[in-house]
Design a protein around this motif. Structure first.
Motif, PDB file in Angstrom:
ATOM      1  N   LEU A  10      47.214  33.638  41.126  1.00  0.00           N
ATOM      2  CA  LEU A  10      46.274  33.055  40.202  1.00  0.00           C
ATOM      3  C   LEU A  10      45.498  34.064  39.532  1.00  0.00           C
ATOM      4  O   LEU A  10      45.261  33.989  38.388  1.00  0.00           O
ATOM      5  N   SER A  11      45.113  35.150  40.192  1.00  0.00           N
ATOM      6  CA  SER A  11      44.512  36.156  39.413  1.00  0.00           C
ATOM      7  C   SER A  11      45.150  36.942  38.418  1.00  0.00           C
ATOM      8  O   SER A  11      44.619  37.498  37.512  1.00  0.00           O
ATOM      9  N   VAL A  12      46.521  36.886  38.277  1.00  0.00           N
ATOM     10  CA  VAL A  12      47.223  37.558  37.631  1.00  0.00           C
ATOM     11  C   VAL A  12      47.340  36.459  36.212  1.00  0.00           C
ATOM     12  O   VAL A  12      47.312  36.748  35.041  1.00  0.00           O
ATOM     13  N   LEU A  13      47.200  35.062  36.567  1.00  0.00           N
ATOM     14  CA  LEU A  13      47.402  34.090  35.760  1.00  0.00           C
ATOM     15  C   LEU A  13      46.246  33.743  34.895  1.00  0.00           C
ATOM     16  O   LEU A  13      46.036  33.563  33.485  1.00  0.00           O
ATOM     17  N   ILE A  14      45.102  33.647  35.653  1.00  0.00           N
ATOM     18  CA  ILE A  14      43.935  33.177  34.992  1.00  0.00           C
ATOM     19  C   ILE A  14      42.844  34.386  35.222  1.00  0.00           C
ATOM     20  O   ILE A  14      42.218  34.377  36.322  1.00  0.00           O
ATOM     21  N   ASN A  15      42.813  35.185  34.143  1.00  0.00           N
ATOM     22  CA  ASN A  15      41.625  35.915  34.237  1.00  0.00           C
ATOM     23  C   ASN A  15      40.924  36.266  32.847  1.00  0.00           C
ATOM     24  O   ASN A  15      41.382  35.858  31.928  1.00  0.00           O
TER      25      ASN A  15
ATOM     26  N   PHE B 118      18.688  31.534  30.723  1.00  0.00           N
ATOM     27  CA  PHE B 118      17.756  32.452  30.227  1.00  0.00           C
ATOM     28  C   PHE B 118      18.656  33.590  29.534  1.00  0.00           C
ATOM     29  O   PHE B 118      17.891  34.579  28.760  1.00  0.00           O
ATOM     30  N   GLU B 119      19.890  33.885  29.738  1.00  0.00           N
ATOM     31  CA  GLU B 119      20.500  34.905  29.197  1.00  0.00           C
ATOM     32  C   GLU B 119      21.736  34.444  28.302  1.00  0.00           C
ATOM     33  O   GLU B 119      22.352  35.347  27.521  1.00  0.00           O
ATOM     34  N   GLY B 120      21.809  33.212  28.307  1.00  0.00           N
ATOM     35  CA  GLY B 120      22.891  32.519  27.384  1.00  0.00           C
ATOM     36  C   GLY B 120      24.419  32.758  27.484  1.00  0.00           C
ATOM     37  O   GLY B 120      25.320  32.381  26.833  1.00  0.00           O
ATOM     38  N   PHE B 121      24.707  32.989  28.901  1.00  0.00           N
ATOM     39  CA  PHE B 121      26.248  33.296  29.326  1.00  0.00           C
ATOM     40  C   PHE B 121      26.562  32.845  30.674  1.00  0.00           C
ATOM     41  O   PHE B 121      25.846  32.926  31.357  1.00  0.00           O
ATOM     42  N   PHE B 122      27.837  32.412  30.825  1.00  0.00           N
ATOM     43  CA  PHE B 122      28.174  32.346  32.100  1.00  0.00           C
ATOM     44  C   PHE B 122      29.800  32.744  32.230  1.00  0.00           C
ATOM     45  O   PHE B 122      30.442  32.965  31.370  1.00  0.00           O
ATOM     46  N   ASP B 123      30.207  32.728  33.497  1.00  0.00           N
ATOM     47  CA  ASP B 123      31.594  33.048  33.827  1.00  0.00           C
ATOM     48  C   ASP B 123      32.343  31.893  34.427  1.00  0.00           C
ATOM     49  O   ASP B 123      31.802  31.578  35.834  1.00  0.00           O
ATOM     50  N   MET B 124      33.186  31.334  33.903  1.00  0.00           N
ATOM     51  CA  MET B 124      33.762  30.063  34.385  1.00  0.00           C
ATOM     52  C   MET B 124      34.384  30.556  35.843  1.00  0.00           C
ATOM     53  O   MET B 124      34.565  29.564  36.759  1.00  0.00           O
ATOM     54  N   ILE B 125      34.988  31.711  35.987  1.00  0.00           N
ATOM     55  CA  ILE B 125      35.855  32.167  36.867  1.00  0.00           C
ATOM     56  C   ILE B 125      35.033  32.313  38.202  1.00  0.00           C
ATOM     57  O   ILE B 125      35.309  31.771  39.234  1.00  0.00           O
TER      58      ILE B 125
ATOM     59  N   LEU C 166      41.929  42.759  39.243  1.00  0.00           N
ATOM     60  CA  LEU C 166      41.453  43.238  40.735  1.00  0.00           C
ATOM     61  C   LEU C 166      40.202  42.519  41.200  1.00  0.00           C
ATOM     62  O   LEU C 166      39.898  41.917  42.179  1.00  0.00           O
ATOM     63  N   TRP C 167      39.316  42.589  39.984  1.00  0.00           N
ATOM     64  CA  TRP C 167      37.999  41.754  40.170  1.00  0.00           C
ATOM     65  C   TRP C 167      38.061  40.408  40.535  1.00  0.00           C
ATOM     66  O   TRP C 167      37.557  39.742  41.283  1.00  0.00           O
ATOM     67  N   THR C 168      39.007  39.810  39.604  1.00  0.00           N
ATOM     68  CA  THR C 168      39.396  38.356  39.655  1.00  0.00           C
ATOM     69  C   THR C 168      39.744  38.046  40.854  1.00  0.00           C
ATOM     70  O   THR C 168      39.508  37.095  41.650  1.00  0.00           O
ATOM     71  N   PHE C 169      41.004  38.812  41.351  1.00  0.00           N
ATOM     72  CA  PHE C 169      41.348  38.622  42.546  1.00  0.00           C
ATOM     73  C   PHE C 169      40.298  38.552  43.788  1.00  0.00           C
ATOM     74  O   PHE C 169      40.562  37.691  44.852  1.00  0.00           O
TER      75      PHE C 169
END
Lengths: 10, 210
Positions: free
Chosen positions: B105-110, B172-179, B119-122
């Motif tokens: 999954l970490s190779v497919l969705i990052n 407050f910072e206007g961003f997010f990380d879906m993963i 590696l961080w996603t993994f």
């Protein structure tokens, strides 16, 4: 693509 | 930094210290899943490789070093120093069923097909399921020592607090990380059953029975 914005977290 | 992330980090640190001290003081790792601890050591190793490449803050660097150090110390205590007390029969979760899909999954969705990012996603995906061998072991033995339930409570609470941290940062910072958010929700949901039992039965501090 850019890296995750949450890289400053633990 | 916000209050949710700080309390989340402190809760995570408390969990790691509680477990390490429990094993060290009782000189036993009975009831503890060594497999989960190995997975956590892998999570920290793959996530904190940027220790070598970027400096974010003294707090960030110190906490990463502490997390990695405690994780490997815990694995060492379980598989080397107190190996005789390791309950391998009940720690029988097939971790390859976690690592292989998570790796794929970490190779497919990052966010970026670079080694550090993959590696961080993994590590993000792996952390969300790393507690399963421990929860599986407790369900097999049917009980957990009180101190182990406090460890699990702090560990589950940390990522729940991070969910609030991500809401805060989006607002407050206007961003997010879906993963990170999806993995964090999965990770927290896996503790729900345990949270319910911990809260409803925690007060009597008798051995935690499923």
């Amino acid at each position: 693509d850019t890296e995750s914005p949450m890289k400053d977290e633990l | 930094m916000n209050v949710f992330r700080l309390t989340g980090d402190l809760s995570h640190l408390a969990a790691i210290i509680i477990l390490l001290l429990k094993i060290w003081k009782s000189r036993s790792c009975a009831g503890i899943s060594g497999k989960s601890q190995i997975l956590f050591a892998i999570v920290f190793t793959t996530r904190y490789l940027d220790l070598l490449t970027s400096f974010i803050s003294l707090y960030n660097t110190c906490m990463k070093v502490i997390y990695i150090g405690c994780a490997y110390a815990t694995v060492y205590l379980i598989y080397a120093k107190f190996r005789a007390t390791y309950d391998g029969n009940h720690d029988s979760f097939r971790v390859e069923f976690l690592v292989v899909p998570v790796g794929g999954l970490s190779v497919l969705i990052n966010h970026d097909f670079s080694p550090l990012e993959i590696l961080w996603t993994f590590s993000i995906y792996l952390e969300s399921v790393a507690i399963l061998p421990q929860l599986f072991m407790i369900s097999k033995t049917g009980e957990a020592e009180t101190i182990t339930t406090h460890y699990l409570f702090c560990l589950g609470l940390y990522r729940a607090l991070y969910l609030f941290n991500w809401i805060w940062r989006f607002y407050f910072e206007g961003f997010f990380d879906m993963i990170a958010i999806v993995a964090g929700v999965v990770q927290t949901v896996l503790y729900c059953d345990f949270f319910y039992l911990y809260v409803t039965k925690g007060w009597f501090s008798r051995p935690y029975r499923l």
